[in-house]
Structures are given as C-alpha cells and as structure tokens.
Design a protein around this motif. Structure first.
Motif, mmCIF file in Angstrom:
data_model
loop_
_atom_site.group_PDB
_atom_site.id
_atom_site.type_symbol
_atom_site.label_atom_id
_atom_site.label_comp_id
_atom_site.label_asym_id
_atom_site.label_seq_id
_atom_site.Cartn_x
_atom_site.Cartn_y
_atom_site.Cartn_z
ATOM 1 N N LEU A 27 -36.875 -46.646 -3.233
ATOM 2 C CA LEU A 27 -36.877 -46.918 -4.672
ATOM 3 C C LEU A 27 -38.164 -46.403 -5.312
ATOM 4 C CD1 LEU A 27 -35.673 -48.269 -7.198
ATOM 5 C CD2 LEU A 27 -36.797 -50.390 -6.472
ATOM 6 N N LEU A 28 -39.278 -46.676 -4.697
ATOM 7 C CA LEU A 28 -40.560 -46.232 -5.237
ATOM 8 C C LEU A 28 -40.649 -44.708 -5.242
ATOM 9 C CD1 LEU A 28 -42.987 -48.826 -3.591
ATOM 10 C CD2 LEU A 28 -42.213 -48.745 -5.975
ATOM 11 N N THR A 29 -40.143 -44.096 -4.198
ATOM 12 C CA THR A 29 -40.152 -42.628 -4.131
ATOM 13 C C THR A 29 -39.296 -42.040 -5.240
ATOM 14 O OG1 THR A 29 -40.507 -42.663 -1.735
ATOM 15 C CG2 THR A 29 -39.607 -40.642 -2.685
ATOM 16 N N ALA A 30 -38.115 -42.638 -5.423
ATOM 17 C CA ALA A 30 -37.198 -42.116 -6.444
ATOM 18 C C ALA A 30 -37.782 -42.263 -7.842
ATOM 19 C CB ALA A 30 -35.857 -42.848 -6.349
ATOM 20 N N VAL A 31 -38.420 -43.404 -8.134
ATOM 21 C CA VAL A 31 -38.983 -43.640 -9.466
ATOM 22 C C VAL A 31 -40.122 -42.668 -9.751
ATOM 23 C CG1 VAL A 31 -40.261 -45.280 -10.881
ATOM 24 C CG2 VAL A 31 -38.277 -46.048 -9.584
ATOM 25 N N THR A 32 -41.039 -42.530 -8.820
ATOM 26 C CA THR A 32 -42.180 -41.642 -9.060
ATOM 27 C C THR A 32 -41.739 -40.187 -9.169
ATOM 28 O OG1 THR A 32 -42.583 -41.631 -6.648
ATOM 29 C CG2 THR A 32 -43.891 -43.151 -7.996
ATOM 30 N N GLU A 33 -40.756 -39.771 -8.376
ATOM 31 C CA GLU A 33 -40.250 -38.391 -8.458
ATOM 32 C C GLU A 33 -39.561 -38.149 -9.795
ATOM 33 O OE1 GLU A 33 -37.749 -37.756 -5.102
ATOM 34 O OE2 GLU A 33 -39.419 -37.351 -3.713
ATOM 35 N N ALA A 34 -38.828 -39.179 -10.274
ATOM 36 C CA ALA A 34 -38.121 -39.024 -11.543
ATOM 37 C C ALA A 34 -39.086 -38.811 -12.700
ATOM 38 C CB ALA A 34 -37.251 -40.264 -11.806
ATOM 39 N N LEU A 35 -40.285 -39.376 -12.571
ATOM 40 C CA LEU A 35 -41.299 -39.230 -13.617
ATOM 41 C C LEU A 35 -42.248 -38.070 -13.351
ATOM 42 C CD1 LEU A 35 -42.174 -43.007 -14.160
ATOM 43 C CD2 LEU A 35 -40.793 -41.546 -15.648
ATOM 44 N N LEU A 37 -44.335 -37.844 -10.882
ATOM 45 C CA LEU A 37 -45.651 -38.332 -10.454
ATOM 46 C C LEU A 37 -45.726 -38.405 -8.938
ATOM 47 C CD1 LEU A 37 -46.016 -41.284 -13.008
ATOM 48 C CD2 LEU A 37 -47.119 -39.039 -13.118
ATOM 49 N N SER A 38 -46.952 -38.437 -8.461
ATOM 50 C CA SER A 38 -47.159 -38.500 -7.017
ATOM 51 C C SER A 38 -46.823 -39.894 -6.501
ATOM 52 C CB SER A 38 -48.617 -38.160 -6.691
ATOM 53 O OG SER A 38 -48.887 -38.420 -5.328
ATOM 54 N N ARG A 39 -46.285 -39.964 -5.303
ATOM 55 C CA ARG A 39 -45.927 -41.250 -4.686
ATOM 56 C C ARG A 39 -47.154 -42.127 -4.439
ATOM 57 N NH1 ARG A 39 -45.742 -45.354 -2.628
ATOM 58 N NH2 ARG A 39 -44.301 -46.288 -1.109
ATOM 59 N N ASP A 40 -48.316 -41.527 -4.329
ATOM 60 C CA ASP A 40 -49.502 -42.307 -3.983
ATOM 61 C C ASP A 40 -50.143 -43.018 -5.173
ATOM 62 O OD1 ASP A 40 -50.730 -40.277 -5.327
ATOM 63 O OD2 ASP A 40 -51.722 -39.399 -3.579
ATOM 64 N N ILE A 41 -49.467 -43.049 -6.318
ATOM 65 C CA ILE A 41 -50.018 -43.845 -7.435
ATOM 66 C C ILE A 41 -49.859 -45.335 -7.159
ATOM 67 C CG2 ILE A 41 -49.555 -42.027 -9.132
ATOM 68 C CD1 ILE A 41 -47.180 -43.743 -10.092
ATOM 69 N N VAL A 42 -49.004 -45.685 -6.205
ATOM 70 C CA VAL A 42 -48.889 -47.066 -5.738
ATOM 71 C C VAL A 42 -49.123 -47.079 -4.239
ATOM 72 C CG1 VAL A 42 -47.315 -47.807 -7.566
ATOM 73 C CG2 VAL A 42 -46.384 -46.843 -5.460
ATOM 74 N N ALA A 43 -49.240 -48.267 -3.660
ATOM 75 C CA ALA A 43 -49.514 -48.391 -2.229
ATOM 76 C C ALA A 43 -48.421 -47.716 -1.409
ATOM 77 C CB ALA A 43 -49.622 -49.863 -1.855
ATOM 78 N N VAL A 78 -46.106 -57.250 -4.949
ATOM 79 C CA VAL A 78 -46.497 -56.778 -3.616
ATOM 80 C C VAL A 78 -45.412 -55.882 -3.041
ATOM 81 C CG1 VAL A 78 -46.947 -57.513 -1.241
ATOM 82 C CG2 VAL A 78 -47.996 -58.750 -3.135
ATOM 83 N N ALA A 79 -44.168 -56.303 -3.191
ATOM 84 C CA ALA A 79 -43.056 -55.488 -2.675
ATOM 85 C C ALA A 79 -43.012 -54.124 -3.342
ATOM 86 C CB ALA A 79 -41.736 -56.230 -2.892
ATOM 87 N N SER A 80 -43.553 -54.023 -4.553
ATOM 88 C CA SER A 80 -43.571 -52.756 -5.286
ATOM 89 C C SER A 80 -44.863 -51.973 -5.053
ATOM 90 C CB SER A 80 -43.398 -53.016 -6.787
ATOM 91 O OG SER A 80 -42.213 -53.759 -7.038
ATOM 92 N N GLY A 81 -45.768 -52.541 -4.237
ATOM 93 C CA GLY A 81 -47.027 -51.845 -3.980
ATOM 94 C C GLY A 81 -48.029 -51.982 -5.111
ATOM 95 N N THR A 169 -59.338 -49.353 -7.433
ATOM 96 C CA THR A 169 -58.092 -49.892 -6.878
ATOM 97 C C THR A 169 -58.401 -50.857 -5.738
ATOM 98 O OG1 THR A 169 -57.902 -48.051 -5.304
ATOM 99 C CG2 THR A 169 -56.808 -47.804 -7.445
ATOM 100 N N VAL A 170 -57.439 -51.715 -5.434
ATOM 101 C CA VAL A 170 -57.574 -52.629 -4.292
ATOM 102 C C VAL A 170 -56.481 -52.299 -3.295
ATOM 103 C CG1 VAL A 170 -58.636 -54.504 -5.597
ATOM 104 C CG2 VAL A 170 -56.153 -54.345 -5.486
#
Length: 445
Positions: A27-35, A37-43, A78-81, A169-170
């Motif tokens: 899900l996180l990969t799909a959202v960031t790709e759709a925008l 953006l790089s996947r590493d903007i979240v954990a 947390v589940a969303s990074g 970032t933390v």
C-alpha cells in the motif's frame, strides 16, 4: 480484505494486534509511486515491522482505560511508517492524562497550593505543556524523574513530530523509547493523590466536635494527599492546638487527627513539628511552648524533643503525682495522675536526669503510707516498676538508705516495708546491675 486494527482489552490486559506489515508494505509503495515520490519518505518495511512487533509489549503496560482513540491512531500511524505522527498522538494522550490527574487532585484545591486565586478549568486548558509538567511536579502528581523524562519527550515532540515543522526525523527505536517513557511517566495507573481543601478543613476543625465518621473522612483525605501538603497540614494542626486563643473544640479536633495519624508521620513531618516547637522556645512564647509539650506527649512523640524538654515533662508529672499522693483523699485522686505517668513512661524513654524524681514518685506511691495504697492506681505502679531500666532499679534499691519520705515509711511502718518488698519482687533479676545485687537480696520478699 485486511482485518480492522483492534486493541483487545481483556482481564489480563493483553493486547493483540493483527499482522499488518504484509498489507501496508504494498500500500505504501503504491501510494508513493502514484504521487511520483520516493518510497523512503516514510519508514521502510523492516522499520515498521520492528516497531509493530514491539507495540503489544508496551501497550500492555498502559491501563486499558487509557488506551483510547489516540492510542489507536498511534498504532495506525506506526503501521503506515509515520513515526513522527505516532509521537504526536502519544504525547497528546499523555497531556490529556496529566490534565486528568490535576482534575482528580482537585482544581478547587490548586489555588491553595499555587497561591493563584484565578486558577480554574480554563486555566488548566490554557497551560502550555511545559507549564503543565511543572504544575504536576509541584502537586506531586509526578516525581522529579518523571518530570525529567517527560520534559525530554516534550522537546522531542516539538522538534521531531508533525505538530510543528520537523527539525529531523525519528526512527523506530526513537519512537519506541518515546512511547516507553510516556507510558512509564504519564500513562500509568498509579495512585493519584487528591489535594485537601485547606479552607474547608479549617472550617470543619473550628465547627463542632468531630463525629467518628467525620474524623475518619478527614483522616482518609489527609492520607491520600501528597507529601508536601501533608507536612503543611500537620504543622497547621500543631499550631492550632498550641494557639491560646483557639476554641477548645478546634484544639481537640486537631489533636484527634494527629493522634490517629502520628504513626504515619514522615521524617519531614517530625522535623517540621520539632522546628515549630523550637521556634516557640526561641521566642519565649511560654503559652504555646507549654501546649506544644502537651501536644508531643499526647501524640506519643515526646521522644522527638531534646532531653531537656523530656526531662521537664517527666519531672513535672512525677512531682504532681507525689503532690497528690501527699494531699488529702490521695487514694481517690491518685489514679489519673498515675495513669498519665505510666503512659509517659510506656511511650518514651525517661532521661537519666529525670530518673531519680520518676523512680521516687513511683516507689513512694506504690509503697503507700500507713493507711495503705491507692488500689485503683496500684496496677500502674506495678507496670512501671516492672519496666524499670537497670539504672532505675539501682535508684529504687538505694531509696531505703536515703532520707526521703518513702525511706522513713519503710523503716517505721511494717505494712510499707512489706509493700516495698513486694515491689522489689516485681523486678527482673536479669536487669539488676551488679552494684545493686546485694540490695536486691536484702529486700526480696
């Protein structure tokens, strides 16, 4: 479809979280790709998995009633990074609980502690987080260590959460540390002290004499308040008892509360009471000083005072008993004075300087006169003789050789000699000092 996030609250306070990582990763990969953006903007997935697996252990430590919607949103973050968002939710939950601690303490009592007449519910809500932490420390709702770690959490939240533009970032470990500290120092179910309404307490003290239920209720409130206020209250009660202008009802109410709780006085309370007593002495306030001596005697704390003060109490009580013994109708009048001296001796060590006067009074009255002895007071005399220290035993066994009244009675009146021997028979032979062994043999019944 994935299962909804749930936090199960059972009798064992166990927390069960679903395995969301296999679902959140794509899900996180799909959202960031759709925008775009790089996947590493979240954990990354490994960080999310590590934090997620540690959550149940930390959540179990949070009381079920405090696992509210903020904690649920924290889990979703947390589940969303989104550890920066998770930090904010945890901090908000901590602030809400700290405010509730103040409410349970008693908002109406806070002004008496802060000397701020305008403090109310709106004032509580308007406090900045730093001010709230400081207030909680002043009210003893959190300790110094709690304040230290929570203040660090406050700084972390301000600089690294979504509450403000972040300075950095933390990672998952920093988030878990943050959650652990908030849980331990804010989100706990430890006893929450309640403040005592001092003004209301004073009104009650100065009203009618306390009924049993009323006295027990005030005792409970004092027990449940924080240490610093408890110290202030006991000093106030001592001062009220010693005030020569106070109504006797108020003085007795104050004394009864202190008598019931004296065994629970902390070292700080004891020290504060002694300091106040010494102030009366330094100022030459004889009226309050005399009352203070009575206060310490009646609550069983006479031993806290110096030997000079204790000496004065014992010699005065001993001389008063002798005076009553030598007066008219002594057999009828002696018992209350004998009882008071016995209670003094039972609760306090007799200073060496007061032992001659004390022993002479007890033995003289216990031996009696040509007409007999006060039967109602005799049990008190026997208890005191049985409790004589080796030094007091030596003084007692030397009395027949002296020139005191009891020495004359022993020499001239057979009944008095017999009663003296009976008193000697109450002594524990093992406590008799070597120097008095011969006298013991001479006077044993």
């Amino acid at each position: 479809m994935s299962k909804a996030l749930t936090i199960k609250k059972t009798s064992s306070e166990a927390v069960a979280l679903p395995d969301v990582v296999p679902l959140s990763a794509p899900l996180l990969t799909a959202v960031t790709e759709a925008l775009g953006l790089s996947r590493d903007i979240v954990a990354d997935d490994e960080q999310i998995e590590h934090a997620w697996t540690q959550l149940p252990r930390l959540l179990r430590r949070i009381p079920p009633q405090l696992r509210d919607e903020r904690i649920a949103r924290m889990c979703i973050a947390v589940a969303s990074g989104l550890f920066d968002a998770a930090i904010n939710y945890v901090w908000n939950a901590s602030v809400v609980e700290l405010r509730d601690k103040v409410r349970r303490f008693g908002i109406a009592v806070v002004p008496q502690v802060l000397d701020d007449k305008d403090f109310d519910e709106d004032s509580l809500l308007d406090l900045k987080d730093a001010e709230l932490l400081d207030l909680c420390r002043k009210l003893n709702l959190i300790g110094d260590d709690d304040f230290f770690f929570l203040d660090q959490c406050r700084a972390t939240r301000n600089s690294f959460s979504v509450a403000h533009p972040a300075a950095g970032t933390v990672d998952e470990d920093e988030f878990l540390t943050f959650l652990s500290r908030c849980q331990k120092h804010a989100l706990t179910s430890e006893r929450n002290p309640r403040g005592v309404d001092t003004k209301g307490f004073l009104v009650a003290l100065k009203g009618s004499g306390f009924k049993k239920e009323q006295r027990e209720e005030w005792q409970r409130r004092i027990r449940e308040t924080y240490d610093a206020q408890r110290e202030l209250l006991f000093v106030m009660l001592h001062g009220l008892y010693c005030d020569p202008n106070a109504e006797e009802t108020a003085r007795q109410n104050a004394l009864q509360i202190c008598q019931a709780l004296s065994d629970e006085f902390s070292p700080k309370v004891n020290a504060a009471l002694v300091d106040r007593h010494q102030e009366y002495k330094a100022k030459g306030d004889d009226a309050r000083l005399k009352a203070s001596m009575q206060f310490f005697e009646k609550i069983g704390k006479l031993g806290l005072l110096g030997d000079a003060d204790v000496h004065s109490v014992f010699t005065a009580a001993s001389r008063k008993l002798l005076s009553v013994h030598n007066a008219w109708d002594n057999f009828h009048n002696e018992p209350p004075f004998a009882d008071r001296l016995e209670q003094l001796a039972r609760k306090n060590r007799v200073p060496a300087s007061a032992q001659p006067t004390f022993v002479e009074a007890v033995v003289t009255c216990g031996t009696g006169n040509a007409y007999g002895v006060s039967r109602a007071a005799e049990p008190d005399y026997h208890r005191m003789v049985k409790a004589f220290s080796p030094a007091e035993i030596a003084i007692m066994l030397a009395l027949p050789k002296g020139t005191t009244a009891v020495a004359g009675r022993i020499k001239t009146t057979k009944a008095c000699e017999k009663r003296f021997r009976a008193l000697v028979g109450l002594l524990d032979p093992k406590s008799v000092p070597t120097s008095a062994k011969a006298a013991l043999q001479k006077w044993k019944p």
